[in-house]
Scaffold this motif. Structure first.
Motif, PDB file in Angstrom:
ATOM      1  N   THR A  78       0.881  -1.349  -0.353  1.00 37.53           N
ATOM      2  CA  THR A  78       0.062  -0.008   0.009  1.00 37.53           C
ATOM      3  C   THR A  78       0.938   1.418  -0.032  1.00 37.53           C
ATOM      4  O   THR A  78       0.507   2.485   0.041  1.00 37.53           O
ATOM      5  N   VAL A  79       2.194   0.977   0.035  1.00 39.45           N
ATOM      6  CA  VAL A  79       2.957   2.163  -0.040  1.00 39.45           C
ATOM      7  C   VAL A  79       4.200   1.956  -1.067  1.00 39.45           C
ATOM      8  O   VAL A  79       4.531   0.791  -1.426  1.00 39.45           O
ATOM      9  N   ASP A  80       4.704   2.946  -1.283  1.00 38.66           N
ATOM     10  CA  ASP A  80       6.141   2.904  -2.495  1.00 38.66           C
ATOM     11  C   ASP A  80       7.152   2.665  -1.570  1.00 38.66           C
ATOM     12  O   ASP A  80       7.694   3.457  -0.716  1.00 38.66           O
ATOM     13  N   ALA A  81       7.760   1.466  -1.779  1.00 40.77           N
ATOM     14  CA  ALA A  81       8.898   1.243  -1.013  1.00 40.77           C
ATOM     15  C   ALA A  81      10.098   2.150  -1.176  1.00 40.77           C
ATOM     16  O   ALA A  81      11.076   2.328  -0.103  1.00 40.77           O
ATOM     17  N   ARG A  82      10.078   2.828  -2.266  1.00 48.67           N
ATOM     18  CA  ARG A  82      11.327   3.770  -2.471  1.00 48.67           C
ATOM     19  C   ARG A  82      11.075   4.991  -1.265  1.00 48.67           C
ATOM     20  O   ARG A  82      12.241   5.406  -1.159  1.00 48.67           O
ATOM     21  N   SER A  94       7.067   1.878  13.625  1.00 49.30           N
ATOM     22  CA  SER A  94       5.629   2.042  14.030  1.00 49.30           C
ATOM     23  C   SER A  94       5.207   3.503  14.250  1.00 49.30           C
ATOM     24  O   SER A  94       5.999   4.371  14.659  1.00 49.30           O
ATOM     25  N   PRO A  95       4.051   4.062  14.241  1.00 45.55           N
ATOM     26  CA  PRO A  95       3.650   5.307  14.525  1.00 45.55           C
ATOM     27  C   PRO A  95       4.034   5.609  16.014  1.00 45.55           C
ATOM     28  O   PRO A  95       4.183   6.890  16.130  1.00 45.55           O
ATOM     29  N   THR A  96       4.232   4.640  16.951  1.00 46.30           N
ATOM     30  CA  THR A  96       4.774   4.927  18.385  1.00 46.30           C
ATOM     31  C   THR A  96       6.117   5.233  18.432  1.00 46.30           C
ATOM     32  O   THR A  96       6.582   5.888  19.443  1.00 46.30           O
ATOM     33  N   GLY A  97       6.754   4.751  17.391  1.00 47.67           N
ATOM     34  CA  GLY A  97       8.211   4.841  17.430  1.00 47.67           C
ATOM     35  C   GLY A  97       8.996   3.831  18.339  1.00 47.67           C
ATOM     36  O   GLY A  97      10.217   3.641  18.265  1.00 47.67           O
ATOM     37  N   ASN A  98       8.130   2.797  18.902  1.00 53.42           N
ATOM     38  CA  ASN A  98       8.733   2.026  19.774  1.00 53.42           C
ATOM     39  C   ASN A  98       9.159   0.547  18.786  1.00 53.42           C
ATOM     40  O   ASN A  98      10.149  -0.354  19.231  1.00 53.42           O
ATOM     41  N   ILE A  99       8.570   0.458  17.641  1.00 59.09           N
ATOM     42  CA  ILE A  99       9.183  -0.712  16.863  1.00 59.09           C
ATOM     43  C   ILE A  99       9.833  -0.112  15.707  1.00 59.09           C
ATOM     44  O   ILE A  99       9.264   0.745  14.748  1.00 59.09           O
ATOM     45  N   LYS A 169      11.420   6.072   8.243  1.00 59.10           N
ATOM     46  CA  LYS A 169       9.999   6.834   7.851  1.00 59.10           C
ATOM     47  C   LYS A 169       9.002   6.103   8.642  1.00 59.10           C
ATOM     48  O   LYS A 169       8.760   4.756   8.693  1.00 59.10           O
ATOM     49  N   ILE A 170       7.921   6.674   9.159  1.00 58.63           N
ATOM     50  CA  ILE A 170       6.670   6.043   9.839  1.00 58.63           C
ATOM     51  C   ILE A 170       5.915   5.221   8.832  1.00 58.63           C
ATOM     52  O   ILE A 170       5.683   5.419   7.766  1.00 58.63           O
ATOM     53  N   LEU A 171       5.468   3.910   9.133  1.00 59.48           N
ATOM     54  CA  LEU A 171       4.643   2.995   8.439  1.00 59.48           C
ATOM     55  C   LEU A 171       3.228   3.055   8.962  1.00 59.48           C
ATOM     56  O   LEU A 171       3.271   2.649  10.404  1.00 59.48           O
ATOM     57  N   ASN A 172       2.363   3.773   8.689  1.00 61.03           N
ATOM     58  CA  ASN A 172       1.382   3.940   9.282  1.00 61.03           C
ATOM     59  C   ASN A 172       0.294   2.794   9.636  1.00 61.03           C
ATOM     60  O   ASN A 172       0.445   1.554   8.693  1.00 61.03           O
ATOM     61  N   TYR A 173      -0.357   2.529  10.576  1.00 59.36           N
ATOM     62  CA  TYR A 173      -1.452   1.579  10.708  1.00 59.36           C
ATOM     63  C   TYR A 173      -2.218   1.204   9.324  1.00 59.36           C
ATOM     64  O   TYR A 173      -2.927   2.120   8.858  1.00 59.36           O
ATOM     65  N   THR A 187       0.244  -2.514  12.356  1.00 55.61           N
ATOM     66  CA  THR A 187      -1.085  -2.564  12.930  1.00 55.61           C
ATOM     67  C   THR A 187      -1.049  -2.083  14.384  1.00 55.61           C
ATOM     68  O   THR A 187       0.012  -1.926  14.987  1.00 55.61           O
ATOM     69  N   PRO A 188      -2.199  -1.618  15.023  1.00 59.41           N
ATOM     70  CA  PRO A 188      -2.192  -1.282  16.297  1.00 59.41           C
ATOM     71  C   PRO A 188      -1.583  -2.186  17.366  1.00 59.41           C
ATOM     72  O   PRO A 188      -1.136  -2.177  18.495  1.00 59.41           O
ATOM     73  N   GLN A 189      -1.743  -3.658  16.965  1.00 60.01           N
ATOM     74  CA  GLN A 189      -1.269  -4.695  17.764  1.00 60.01           C
ATOM     75  C   GLN A 189       0.380  -5.258  17.693  1.00 60.01           C
ATOM     76  O   GLN A 189       0.803  -5.749  18.340  1.00 60.01           O
ATOM     77  N   GLY A 190       0.993  -4.436  16.730  1.00 57.18           N
ATOM     78  CA  GLY A 190       2.446  -4.618  16.439  1.00 57.18           C
ATOM     79  C   GLY A 190       2.584  -4.511  15.059  1.00 57.18           C
ATOM     80  O   GLY A 190       1.735  -4.580  14.258  1.00 57.18           O
ATOM     81  N   MET A 191       3.987  -4.938  14.536  1.00 56.04           N
ATOM     82  CA  MET A 191       4.459  -5.133  13.467  1.00 56.04           C
ATOM     83  C   MET A 191       4.313  -6.363  12.892  1.00 56.04           C
ATOM     84  O   MET A 191       5.069  -7.169  13.639  1.00 56.04           O
ATOM     85  N   ARG A 192       3.741  -6.792  11.783  1.00 55.78           N
ATOM     86  CA  ARG A 192       3.976  -8.287  11.354  1.00 55.78           C
ATOM     87  C   ARG A 192       4.627  -8.340  10.120  1.00 55.78           C
ATOM     88  O   ARG A 192       4.293  -7.293   9.070  1.00 55.78           O
ATOM     89  N   CYS A 193       5.567  -9.200   9.894  1.00 56.48           N
ATOM     90  CA  CYS A 193       6.288  -9.252   8.792  1.00 56.48           C
ATOM     91  C   CYS A 193       6.356 -10.802   8.289  1.00 56.48           C
ATOM     92  O   CYS A 193       6.385 -11.702   8.987  1.00 56.48           O
ATOM     93  N   ASP A 194       6.236 -10.765   7.029  1.00 54.20           N
ATOM     94  CA  ASP A 194       6.308 -12.258   6.288  1.00 54.20           C
ATOM     95  C   ASP A 194       7.192 -12.322   5.439  1.00 54.20           C
ATOM     96  O   ASP A 194       7.555 -11.381   4.276  1.00 54.20           O
ATOM     97  N   ALA A 195       8.069 -13.502   5.158  1.00 54.74           N
ATOM     98  CA  ALA A 195       8.824 -13.717   4.130  1.00 54.74           C
ATOM     99  C   ALA A 195       9.337 -15.090   4.008  1.00 54.74           C
ATOM    100  O   ALA A 195       9.617 -15.807   4.976  1.00 54.74           O
ATOM    101  N   GLY A 196       9.074 -15.650   2.716  1.00 55.24           N
ATOM    102  CA  GLY A 196       9.514 -17.090   2.534  1.00 55.24           C
ATOM    103  C   GLY A 196       8.606 -18.022   3.068  1.00 55.24           C
ATOM    104  O   GLY A 196       8.839 -19.247   3.581  1.00 55.24           O
ATOM    105  N   GLY A 197       7.286 -17.775   3.739  1.00 52.30           N
ATOM    106  CA  GLY A 197       6.409 -18.640   4.222  1.00 52.30           C
ATOM    107  C   GLY A 197       6.683 -18.698   5.849  1.00 52.30           C
ATOM    108  O   GLY A 197       6.057 -19.427   6.572  1.00 52.30           O
ATOM    109  N   HIS A 198       7.486 -17.745   6.273  1.00 50.57           N
ATOM    110  CA  HIS A 198       8.024 -17.551   7.601  1.00 50.57           C
ATOM    111  C   HIS A 198       7.529 -16.181   8.008  1.00 50.57           C
ATOM    112  O   HIS A 198       7.582 -15.323   7.315  1.00 50.57           O
ATOM    113  N   GLY A 199       7.236 -15.890   9.164  1.00 48.94           N
ATOM    114  CA  GLY A 199       7.227 -14.488   9.818  1.00 48.94           C
ATOM    115  C   GLY A 199       7.334 -14.202  11.254  1.00 48.94           C
ATOM    116  O   GLY A 199       7.500 -15.295  12.115  1.00 48.94           O
TER     117      GLY A 199
END
Length: 210
Positions: A78-82, A94-99, A169-173, A187-199
């Motif tokens: 949903t964003v341009d990675a560049r 994260s928007p809070t800056g903690n992650i 840069k901030i990645l908004n919820y 997400t408000p619950q945290g940052m979720r990342c997926d790569a190669g079937g794991h995450g």
């Protein structure tokens, strides 16, 4: 007259027998022509069915089934990675800056995030204390997701807003960035990342691998 008719009939009969013998087998010294029976078509009686691996259905397969790649699609972004790129890597927070997270292309770090502060320490990191040099982190590299305890800002990008705090840069919820076959969603619950079937999912209150 009758003798001539009988003689002609006998000659004709002998010729017919000779013709029958020549069609039933090759003449002495002749070549044999062998025709193989045609193979039965797929699905016809006598054809061997193709069984799809992992299935007990003997129905002939129409073709190889596509194998899942396990990689996120660029259409998920949903964003341009560049907008998050710093040299050859990509950093965001994260928007809070903690992650604080990074997708690091030229190292064994892969895609990962680390916490500025953790309320919960995962049991997989018994020596991690949330001290400045013992921060909770997690990453996916290759086909493995694992926890890390880091003393450095390995997933912290340079400041981008004029402040001294790094993180990129901030990645908004609700936003998702996709780079190099890895996808991270804020997400408000945290940052979720997926790569190669794991995450992983990481936040101050929860960290998990999948």
């Amino acid at each position: 007259m009758r003798s001539a008719i009988v003689m002609a009939a006998l000659v004709a009969l002998a010729g017919g027998l000779a013709a029958c013998d020549s069609s039933d087998g090759p003449a002495m010294g002749g070549q044999v022509s062998v025709t193989q029976p045609a193979a039965p078509p797929t699905g016809a009686p006598g054809a061997e069915p193709t069984v799809v691996p992992g299935s007990t259905d003997p129905t002939p397969a129409l073709g190889p089934s596509p194998s899942p790649t396990g990689l996120p699609s660029r259409d998920d972004a949903t964003v341009d990675a560049r907008d998050y790129q710093q040299r050859d890597s990509y950093y965001f927070q994260s928007p809070t800056g903690n992650i604080m997270c990074g997708i690091v292309s030229q190292s064994t770090l892969g895609v990962g995030c680390q916490l500025g502060h953790a309320n919960v320490i995962p049991p997989q990191l018994p020596d991690c204390t949330d001290a400045p040099n013992r921060k909770v982190a997690v990453h996916v590299y290759g086909s493995k997701a694992e926890f890390l305890c880091t003393s450095q800002g390995i997933f912290v990008g340079e400041p981008v807003d004029g402040s001294r705090k790094g993180g990129g840069k901030i990645l908004n919820y609700g936003d998702t960035i996709v780079v190099l076959g890895a996808a991270c969603t804020s997400t408000p619950q945290g940052m979720r990342c997926d790569a190669g079937g794991h995450g992983f999912l990481i936040s101050a209150d929860e960290q998990s691998l999948f």
